[in-house]
Design an enzyme around this catalytic site. Structure first.
Site, short mmCIF file in Angstrom:
data_model
loop_
_atom_site.label_atom_id
_atom_site.label_comp_id
_atom_site.label_asym_id
_atom_site.label_seq_id
_atom_site.Cartn_x
_atom_site.Cartn_y
_atom_site.Cartn_z
N ASP A 50 -5.42 1.10 -5.99
CA ASP A 50 -4.99 0.92 -4.57
C ASP A 50 -5.13 -0.47 -3.98
O ASP A 50 -5.99 -1.10 -4.60
CB ASP A 50 -5.30 2.05 -3.90
CG ASP A 50 -4.83 2.36 -2.82
OD1 ASP A 50 -4.07 1.59 -2.06
OD2 ASP A 50 -5.08 3.72 -2.12
N GLU B 239 -1.18 10.48 -0.44
CA GLU B 239 -2.53 9.86 -0.64
C GLU B 239 -2.94 9.39 0.94
O GLU B 239 -4.12 9.64 1.25
CB GLU B 239 -2.41 8.57 -1.35
CG GLU B 239 -3.69 7.79 -1.47
CD GLU B 239 -4.18 6.82 -0.39
OE1 GLU B 239 -5.38 6.24 -0.43
OE2 GLU B 239 -3.21 6.39 0.22
N GLU B 240 -1.86 9.03 1.86
CA GLU B 240 -2.39 8.50 3.04
C GLU B 240 -2.70 9.53 4.26
O GLU B 240 -3.15 9.36 5.00
CB GLU B 240 -1.12 7.60 3.72
CG GLU B 240 -0.86 6.58 3.05
CD GLU B 240 -1.88 5.15 3.24
OE1 GLU B 240 -2.89 5.57 3.90
OE2 GLU B 240 -1.70 4.13 2.64
N ASP C 182 0.87 -1.13 -0.03
CA ASP C 182 -0.02 0.07 0.02
C ASP C 182 0.77 1.15 -0.19
O ASP C 182 1.53 1.64 0.92
CB ASP C 182 -0.93 -0.04 1.02
CG ASP C 182 -1.74 1.11 1.53
OD1 ASP C 182 -1.80 1.93 0.17
OD2 ASP C 182 -2.52 1.21 2.32
N HIS D 82 -1.16 -1.66 6.26
CA HIS D 82 -0.66 -0.76 7.35
C HIS D 82 0.12 -1.29 8.38
O HIS D 82 -0.01 -0.95 9.59
CB HIS D 82 -1.81 0.32 7.81
CG HIS D 82 -2.36 1.24 6.81
ND1 HIS D 82 -2.74 2.65 7.06
CD2 HIS D 82 -2.31 1.34 5.52
CE1 HIS D 82 -2.87 3.20 6.16
NE2 HIS D 82 -2.82 2.34 4.90
ZN LIG Z 1 -3.06 2.87 3.12
#
Ligand SMILES: [Zn+2]
Length: 274
Positions: free
Chosen positions: A151, A128-129, A96, A239
């Site tokens: 994603d 993005e996060e 990710d 994550h």
């Molecule tokens: Zn993420």
């Protein structure tokens, strides 16, 4: 330390990290107390991130500064890319969203030499996060008629993840996201994607999740609105330092997006939008 993006304290203690200084990369570990030193209350409670520290193996602040550590240095998890028992299962940190970059590049390679009826712009966005920031700036720059974000999505195929809460099994194909907390996939575009997948015999899984988001959340509200859908692959342990995906899901995501691009022309785009 200040975490960037979504971290959960239970996946952090005792992990090996890279401290990226101006002079090079230092190895660090997030220090944890040995169980012998924990009170019965402490054993039951997760340690808060604000109370964690990274040990780079020095005696004091002076030695840390001599090693090149400065305030503001970036720190990233350390994890070697590893093929698992079944070589289709791939372990790495930050699939990710390094996976999205892989898919974007492979799609461009597939399209090389193809006679396309649309202009294709592919890119990797930043931040993005922390708020889909690169999605907004890139959509403003490109002004697309349609957008696909690529994603990872949630895998629901491990113990404790109840499959009735969502679809997403490693090896069963890429995810086409109906909705998440950032975007409701454009219905016309999603129907077209489904048609392309079925016509080309590409397996896929629909996913809807109440949380999380992707760059589609930034794309669809850019300019005057951009019909957007996210296509991804299911990912275990997202994550954390130890995420796992399935190679065939990545290959099928590449195939699906390649065929979607090849299927588009002005009329088709017009039909999808309306
Ligand atoms: Zn993420």
């Amino acid at each position: 330390c200040t975490p960037i993006g979504g971290w959960w304290n239970q996946v952090m203690l005792s992990q090996r990290m890279n401290v990226i200084t101006d002079e090079g990369i230092l190895t660090g570990v997030i220090g944890s107390k040995p169980p012998h030193a924990l009170s019965p209350e402490e054993r039951k409670k997760p340690v808060e991130i604000k109370n964690m520290f990274i040990d780079i193996g020095v005696a004091d602040k002076e030695e840390a500064e001599k090693a090149g550590v400065k305030i503001g240095d970036q720190i990233t998890p350390h994890m070697e890319f590893t093929e698992m028992a079944n070589k289709n299962y791939l372990l790495a940190k930050a699939w990710d969203n390094r996976m999205g970059c892989v898919v974007a590049v492979d799609v461009l390679q597939n399209l090389e030499g193809e006679d396309l009826n649309v202009n294709v712009v592919s890119g990797a966005t930043v931040q993005e996060e922390v708020g889909l920031r690169g999605a907004k700036t890139s959509a403003n720059k490109v002004k697309p008629d349609l957008a696909i974000s690529v994603d990872v999505g949630i895998a629901w195929d491990t113990p404790g993840m109840k499959p009735e809460n969502g679809k997403g099994k490693l090896g069963d194909g890429p995810l086409v996201v109906l909705m998440d907390a950032s975007n409701i996939g454009h219905v016309g575009f999603r129907r077209h994607i489904q048609k392309v997948a079925e016509e080309n015999g590409i397996p896929f899984q629909f996913q809807a999740v109440p949380g999380g988001g992707t760059d589609s959340g930034g794309f669809h509200v850019a300019n005057e609105g951009v019909p957007s859908v996210n296509i991804g692959v299911p990912l275990r342990y997202m994550h954390s330092n130890v995420s796992i995906l399935h190679k065939e899901d990545v290959n099928n995501a590449v195939k699906l997006i390649t065929e979607i691009v090849k299927s588009l022309d002005d009329d088709t785009v017009e039909n999808i939008i309306w």
